[in-house]
Design an enzyme around this catalytic site. Structure first.
Site, PDB file in Angstrom:
ATOM      1  N   CYS A  77       0.849  -1.194   0.000  1.00  0.00           N
ATOM      2  CA  CYS A  77       0.000   0.000   0.000  1.00  0.00           C
ATOM      3  C   CYS A  77       0.886   1.246   0.000  1.00  0.00           C
ATOM      4  O   CYS A  77       0.841   2.070   0.914  1.00  0.00           O
ATOM      5  CB  CYS A  77      -0.943  -0.001   1.190  1.00  0.00           C
ATOM      6  N   GLU A 115      -3.757  -8.003  -4.754  1.00  0.00           N
ATOM      7  CA  GLU A 115      -4.399  -7.670  -3.469  1.00  0.00           C
ATOM      8  C   GLU A 115      -3.855  -6.353  -2.937  1.00  0.00           C
ATOM      9  O   GLU A 115      -2.682  -6.038  -3.137  1.00  0.00           O
ATOM     10  CB  GLU A 115      -4.139  -8.800  -2.469  1.00  0.00           C
ATOM     11  N   ARG A 159     -10.738  -8.691   8.335  1.00  0.00           N
ATOM     12  CA  ARG A 159      -9.679  -8.186   7.451  1.00  0.00           C
ATOM     13  C   ARG A 159     -10.279  -7.875   6.089  1.00  0.00           C
ATOM     14  O   ARG A 159     -10.463  -8.761   5.252  1.00  0.00           O
ATOM     15  CB  ARG A 159      -8.566  -9.228   7.316  1.00  0.00           C
ATOM     16  N   ARG A 161     -10.031  -6.398   2.462  1.00  0.00           N
ATOM     17  CA  ARG A 161      -9.023  -6.117   1.455  1.00  0.00           C
ATOM     18  C   ARG A 161      -9.681  -6.049   0.080  1.00  0.00           C
ATOM     19  O   ARG A 161     -10.735  -6.636  -0.158  1.00  0.00           O
ATOM     20  CB  ARG A 161      -7.936  -7.212   1.443  1.00  0.00           C
TER      21      ARG A 161
END
Length: 513
Positions: A77, A115, A159, A161
């Site tokens: 990221c 991802e 989580r 994503r």
């Protein structure tokens, strides 16, 4: 797995091997991986009995990839800007998303899975996501993105994503569908090493209303059962049946507790300012309860539950050459020769310049350029994520999920004790006396953290907690990749694939000099 569904893949930004573990289990054959973190590389090679020579290294230096069927990557990221010139893939190098799409365009695999953090789909990043999808389209791929919670696919972790999944041929893209969430979800209690999970049952001793229905408080939790939240939050700025405040922990009397609740109830009211939480002056407290004395407020300060802070400052005369650039910016934000902290904190110019208001006000006071005009009282602990006394949240084994694992670890803990209570008051008391004060809570172990991410409990990792937490926190959830991989296979995209490392030419790639 049908031999016709065997496929090869390249594992970019491989980390400790979350993608590889998932894809190996469904017929995938990893040709090479790319990683630059030494801990991650060693962990990867140890667990997969892989040679260091299989590591392609820094993605920004890879010119070509060996022929493969599927390209994968948990793209970091990274804070990045959108390329402005759009001169083509060869001119977009140096930013990790562009480097990834550059290799996608060069190698032309049949499909890919990328991802990234959920923040990529936030409105503030709309332009960035649009740019990424456009570049993928220009590379000749039909792609969609999906926001997935790992909890829905086999791990007890909240989580979220984003997964971008694409195909070189549109027919397979049209055949792809996101798998439905699994029905029998794993709870936190299922993965704890010293707890035997039992089915959640509705206990008869819970409070019921006139119609015989169980009374359920408002839910502020990641999960709840039997009407009670399944974790306790340590925080002075919020309130609820499972919130623990500093005045619950420290030795305080009922009067002191009442004053704290008075501040908690009123600090977010616009009458006291426009911030999300506003400190109150002694006069404000007196307006709310005229029996409150200044000494009572100061006692709470000495207990380190409250703190005093300057709210407004009168500006004295000063010389321009006596002040720094930051001090000048602060002083220019005066209103009728007075600085108001509320205004400074909401000033866009100061935010953009990233000026520390508290630090700059302190230096101005030390120079006697400003003098405090009004003192206000606020809670000492005003950072929600920090928690209190080193604890942010304590999760019960009945909780469905544990919070998102992060590389830096958190102040989140677990207990293996369950609580059976008839009402909210009893619930909190049993927690405080039977769990918190008796220290019946702990951090999650390495083994449990592995299972929360979907890795085997005996996955080989460094012994140091900070190191293995960083590796696991940066990884993907294995079961999510496995389910997505199966869904890609079901499109038939690999049905005619012949998988052979030798025929593919495992080492047929170049590095930029």
């Amino acid at each position: 797995m049908n031999s016709n569904n065997k496929f090869t893949f390249i594992d970019l930004f491989s980390g400790i091997g979350g993608f590889r573990m998932a894809l190996n289990s469904i017929g995938g054959e990893c040709l090479n991986f790319s990683e630059i973190n030494n801990d991650a590389i060693n962990t990867y090679c140890t667990n997969f009995n892989e040679n260091l020579e299989s590591n392609l290294g820094d993605i920004t230096k890879i010119k070509d990839l060996p022929k493969h069927d599927l390209l994968t990557g948990g793209v970091p990221c990274q804070s990045w800007s959108i390329a402005g010139r759009n001169l083509g893939f060869d001119d977009d190098r140096g930013q990790l998303w562009n480097d990834t799409i550059y290799l996608l365009n060069k190698s032309k695999p049949k499909a890919f899975i990328f991802e990234n953090v959920k923040g990529l789909v936030d409105p503030r990043n709309k332009e960035a996501l649009t740019y990424i999808l456009q570049r993928i389209k220009e590379a000749g791929y039909f792609a969609n993105y999906y926001v997935i919670n790992s909890f829905d696919y086999g791990v007890p972790q909240n989580r979220l994503r984003i997964y971008i999944i694409g195909f070189r041929d549109e027919e397979y893209s049209l055949k792809f569908s996101l798998p439905k969430p699994i029905q029998n979800k794993i709870r936190l209690g299922n993965i704890l090493t010293d707890f035997v999970a039992s089915p959640i049952k509705l206990k008869e001793n819970f409070e019921k209303n006139l119609f015989g229905e169980v009374v359920k408080p408002r839910n502020m939790s990641l999960s709840n059962s039997n009407g009670f939240n399944d974790y306790f939050l340590f925080n002075d700025l919020r309130n609820g049946h499972s919130t623990i405040h500093s005045w619950d922990i420290l030795d305080t009397n009922e009067r002191q507790k009442d004053i704290c609740y008075l501040l908690l109830k009123n600090r977010r009211k616009s009458a006291y300012g426009n911030l999300d939480g506003n400190p109150l002056s002694y006069k404000h407290f007196r307006d709310l309860d005229n029996t409150i004395t200044k000494n009572e407020l100061d006692e709470l300060v000495s207990l380190e539950i409250l703190k005093k802070e300057g709210y407004s400052f009168l500006i004295n005369e000063y010389q321009e050459n006596d002040i720094s650039e930051e001090e000048k910016d602060i002083l220019e934000c005066n209103i009728n020769n007075i600085l108001f902290v509320e205004y400074l904190k909401t000033n866009r110019k100061l935010k953009l310049k990233k000026i520390s208001i508290s630090k700059t006000l302190k230096t101005l006071q030390e120079k006697n350029i400003i003098v405090c005009k009004e003192i206000r009282y606020d809670f000492k602990n005003t950072k929600i994520s920090t928690g209190l006394f080193g604890v942010n949240r304590i999760f019960l084994p009945t909780s469905n999920i544990f919070p998102t694992l992060v590389a830096s670890d958190t102040n989140d803990y677990i207990t293996t004790k369950e609580i059976d209570a008839k009402n909210e008051t009893e619930y909190r008391e049993k927690f405080l006396n039977g769990i918190y004060k008796t220290q019946e809570f702990r951090r999650i172990t390495k083994e449990e953290t592995c299972k929360i991410q979907g890795f085997p409990k005996n996955y080989i990792l460094p012994e140091n907690r900070a190191r293995w937490m960083k590796l696991l926190g940066n990884s993907v959830s294995v079961p999510v990749i496995e389910i997505l991989g199966k869904a890609i296979i079901e499109t038939g995209v690999f049905s005619n694939t012949v998988s052979s490392i030798v025929s593919q030419g495992k080492n047929d790639f170049e590095f930029i000099a």
